[in-house]
Design an enzyme around this catalytic site. Structure first.
Site, PDB file in Angstrom:
ATOM      1  N   LYS A   1     -10.505  -3.353  -4.636  1.00  0.00           N
ATOM      2  CA  LYS A   1     -11.240  -2.098  -4.847  1.00  0.00           C
ATOM      3  C   LYS A   1     -10.352  -1.050  -5.483  1.00  0.00           C
ATOM      4  O   LYS A   1     -10.829  -0.122  -6.120  1.00  0.00           O
ATOM      5  CB  LYS A   1     -11.686  -1.525  -3.492  1.00  0.00           C
ATOM      6  CG  LYS A   1     -12.668  -2.354  -2.749  1.00  0.00           C
ATOM      7  CD  LYS A   1     -12.874  -1.795  -1.338  1.00  0.00           C
ATOM      8  CE  LYS A   1     -13.500  -2.852  -0.445  1.00  0.00           C
ATOM      9  NZ  LYS A   1     -13.737  -2.437   0.925  1.00  0.00           N
TER      10      LYS A   1
ATOM     11  N   LYS B   1      -4.551  -9.705  -7.177  1.00  0.00           N
ATOM     12  CA  LYS B   1      -5.754  -9.897  -6.372  1.00  0.00           C
ATOM     13  C   LYS B   1      -6.894  -9.000  -6.863  1.00  0.00           C
ATOM     14  O   LYS B   1      -6.637  -7.862  -7.241  1.00  0.00           O
ATOM     15  CB  LYS B   1      -5.396  -9.554  -4.926  1.00  0.00           C
ATOM     16  CG  LYS B   1      -6.386  -9.985  -3.894  1.00  0.00           C
ATOM     17  CD  LYS B   1      -5.930  -9.578  -2.505  1.00  0.00           C
ATOM     18  CE  LYS B   1      -5.964  -8.081  -2.288  1.00  0.00           C
ATOM     19  NZ  LYS B   1      -5.730  -7.649  -0.912  1.00  0.00           N
TER      20      LYS B   1
ATOM     21  N   LYS C   1       0.819  -1.222   0.000  1.00  0.00           N
ATOM     22  CA  LYS C   1       0.000   0.000   0.000  1.00  0.00           C
ATOM     23  C   LYS C   1       0.845   1.261   0.000  1.00  0.00           C
ATOM     24  O   LYS C   1       0.496   2.250  -0.630  1.00  0.00           O
ATOM     25  CB  LYS C   1      -0.954   0.011   1.201  1.00  0.00           C
ATOM     26  CG  LYS C   1      -2.144  -0.894   1.018  1.00  0.00           C
ATOM     27  CD  LYS C   1      -3.250  -0.507   1.975  1.00  0.00           C
ATOM     28  CE  LYS C   1      -4.469  -1.384   1.766  1.00  0.00           C
ATOM     29  NZ  LYS C   1      -5.489  -1.187   2.796  1.00  0.00           N
TER      30      LYS C   1
HETATM   31  P1  TYM Z   1     -10.921  -5.519   3.384  1.00  0.00           P
HETATM   32  O1  TYM Z   1     -11.931  -4.454   3.617  1.00  0.00           O
HETATM   33  O2  TYM Z   1      -9.813  -5.258   2.433  1.00  0.00           O
HETATM   34  O3  TYM Z   1     -11.640  -6.833   2.906  1.00  0.00           O
HETATM   35  C1  TYM Z   1     -12.749  -7.387   3.611  1.00  0.00           C
HETATM   36  C2  TYM Z   1     -12.675  -8.908   3.537  1.00  0.00           C
HETATM   37  O4  TYM Z   1     -12.679  -9.329   2.167  1.00  0.00           O
HETATM   38  C3  TYM Z   1     -11.579 -10.196   1.933  1.00  0.00           C
HETATM   39  N1  TYM Z   1     -11.080  -9.997   0.573  1.00  0.00           N
HETATM   40  C4  TYM Z   1     -10.887 -10.992  -0.299  1.00  0.00           C
HETATM   41  N2  TYM Z   1     -11.067 -12.328  -0.200  1.00  0.00           N
HETATM   42  C5  TYM Z   1     -10.774 -13.072  -1.288  1.00  0.00           C
HETATM   43  N3  TYM Z   1     -10.317 -12.544  -2.459  1.00  0.00           N
HETATM   44  C6  TYM Z   1     -10.117 -11.214  -2.598  1.00  0.00           C
HETATM   45  N4  TYM Z   1      -9.680 -10.713  -3.747  1.00  0.00           N
HETATM   46  C7  TYM Z   1     -10.403 -10.371  -1.486  1.00  0.00           C
HETATM   47  N5  TYM Z   1     -10.327  -9.030  -1.283  1.00  0.00           N
HETATM   48  C8  TYM Z   1     -10.748  -8.826  -0.024  1.00  0.00           C
HETATM   49  C9  TYM Z   1     -10.533  -9.807   2.967  1.00  0.00           C
HETATM   50  O5  TYM Z   1      -9.633 -10.859   3.220  1.00  0.00           O
HETATM   51  C10 TYM Z   1     -11.390  -9.471   4.165  1.00  0.00           C
HETATM   52  O6  TYM Z   1     -11.694 -10.631   4.905  1.00  0.00           O
HETATM   53  N6  TYM Z   1      -7.885  -5.354   7.356  1.00  0.00           N
HETATM   54  C11 TYM Z   1      -9.175  -5.808   6.909  1.00  0.00           C
HETATM   55  C12 TYM Z   1     -10.339  -5.287   7.712  1.00  0.00           C
HETATM   56  C13 TYM Z   1     -10.243  -5.527   9.174  1.00  0.00           C
HETATM   57  C14 TYM Z   1     -10.409  -6.749   9.847  1.00  0.00           C
HETATM   58  C15 TYM Z   1     -10.293  -6.449  11.235  1.00  0.00           C
HETATM   59  C16 TYM Z   1     -10.659  -8.048   9.428  1.00  0.00           C
HETATM   60  C17 TYM Z   1     -10.016  -4.562  10.111  1.00  0.00           C
HETATM   61  N7  TYM Z   1     -10.054  -5.122  11.347  1.00  0.00           N
HETATM   62  C18 TYM Z   1     -10.385  -7.446  12.202  1.00  0.00           C
HETATM   63  C19 TYM Z   1     -10.750  -9.041  10.403  1.00  0.00           C
HETATM   64  C20 TYM Z   1     -10.633  -8.731  11.771  1.00  0.00           C
HETATM   65  C21 TYM Z   1      -9.363  -5.348   5.465  1.00  0.00           C
HETATM   66  O7  TYM Z   1      -8.789  -4.398   5.031  1.00  0.00           O
HETATM   67  O8  TYM Z   1     -10.311  -6.037   4.778  1.00  0.00           O
END
Ligand code: TYM
Length: 335
Positions: free
Chosen positions: A197, A194, A111
């Site tokens: 967004k 991957k 990032k």
């Molecule tokens: P975020 O918002 O990027 O994504 C949310 C969830 O979607 C999953 N994900 C994917 N899974 C499979 N293939 C993909 N291409 C893909 N893109 C996204 C992510 O693995 C996630 O489960 N850091 C986290 C948010 C967070 C969090 C937490 C998660 C903050 N605190 C505590 C678990 C526990 C994030 O940025 O997810």
């Protein structure tokens, strides 16, 4: 007691990767566990967010979770900033985690890119806040996509170090739940990147809000190769796009990968893409429609988030009080 916690960022549209890697599993888990699902707006601001867009996205993501089938009565759904316990525990974890641990985080490197010196301190400390999200509730299981695995390992390290440092058996060692046939959904334009967004090309992903025509067009344009589909997983060698699309098909049609391969093996992409579009429209279509209906009632969504935050805080506050005590802070409950 098992307690499920997971989070999702309110930054723009949700996509098929979010759905298959996380949200769909959240829906399934609600039947068996006490679940807390958090729209992580504090994480979102680790990179610049326009305030009005952040507000809209928070409501939109909440609507998407409900539209996908998460019951906000049975589970807790709230936005992170409405429960100050996350930030408070994160500060304590800033003092537990080591710089060396954070330096190894690949997501920060990706990032921040070449502009590391210009990245926010929040982006760097992001995984500590994530650990605080989970451990403020003593979360035991965290359903996520594969990309979050390293962050969850850090959460385990933080829990372990806190317990060791203070000679307590206080925080659980959280288990990741990486479930299903599509735990890492790749871009439709490049099987080695991957689905995300932040990809500038909208053709790289399928959004929750895409209509049937858009979904069909994106799948038609998805990158492939000239060979027919293999009948066994070994046939994906050197064919990441084929592996990705069949994985998506298996997950969306509720089959194991082997069963999906038995169904589609030997077919040309043109025929398979039609099957994939149909199943994708069948799953995402109704979610998009319901999401649009919910977003039209922002007050209703705000009330759900507010109520969710109150319920969340009722769980986290006693845990934080104990943490304060363990750390040695003088606080009102001290005796
Ligand atoms: P975020 O918002 O990027 O994504 C949310 C969830 O979607 C999953 N994900 C994917 N899974 C499979 N293939 C993909 N291409 C893909 N893109 C996204 C992510 O693995 C996630 O489960 N850091 C986290 C948010 C967070 C969090 C937490 C998660 C903050 N605190 C505590 C678990 C526990 C994030 O940025 O997810």
């Amino acid at each position: 007691m098992n307690r499920i916690f997971s989070g999702i960022q309110p930054t723009g549209n949700l996509h098929l990767g979010n759905y298959l890697g996380a949200v769909r599993n959240w829906v399934d888990l609600q039947h068996d566990y006490e679940c807390i699902y958090c729209v992580v707006d504090l994480h979102a601001i680790t990179v610049w967010q326009d305030p009005a867009e952040l507000r809209d996205s928070t409501r939109e993501v909440t609507a998407a979770l409900i539209a996908a089938g998460i019951d906000p009565e049975k589970n807790i759904i709230f936005n992170q900033s409405q429960n100050p316990d996350h930030a408070q525990l994160a500060w304590i974890f800033n003092c537990v985690a080591r710089l060396g641990w954070l330096n190894r985080m690949t997501q920060f490197k990706e990032k921040a890119g070449k502009h590391r010196e210009n990245a926010s301190v929040g982006l760097y400390a992001y995984p500590n806040l994530m650990a605080a999200d989970i451990l403020a509730y003593k979360g035991t299981h965290v359903p996520v996509g594969e990309d979050q695995k390293q962050h969850l390992e850090l959460c385990r390290d933080i829990a372990q170090k806190f317990n060791n440092d203070f000679a307590v058996d206080f925080f659980p060692i959280t288990e990741p739940l990486i479930l299903g046939e599509a735990t890492r959904v790749m871009s439709l334009r490049d099987g080695s990147a991957k689905m995300s967004k932040s990809d500038p090309s909208d053709y790289s992903r399928i959004n929750f809000t895409d209509g049937p025509d858009e979904i069909a067009l994106k799948i038609r344009k998805a990158r492939t190769d000239p060979e027919p589909l293999p009948s066994e997983a070994a046939g994906f060698e050197g064919r990441p796009e084929a592996a990705n699309l069949v994985g998506i098909y298996a997950a969306l049609s509720g089959q194991a990968l082997d069963a999906a391969l038995a169904e589609v093996g030997g077919r040309q992409f043109s025929e398979f893409k039609k099957m994939l579009s149909d199943v994708c429209v069948g799953v995402l279509g109704p979610i998009g429609t319901e999401m649009r209906r919910l977003v039209a009632e922002p007050h209703h969504i705000d009330a759900i988030l507010h109520r969710g935050a109150e319920r969340a805080r009722a769980i986290s506050r006693p845990i934080l009080d104990e943490v304060m005590d363990i750390v040695g802070f003088v606080h009102p409950l001290d005796d």
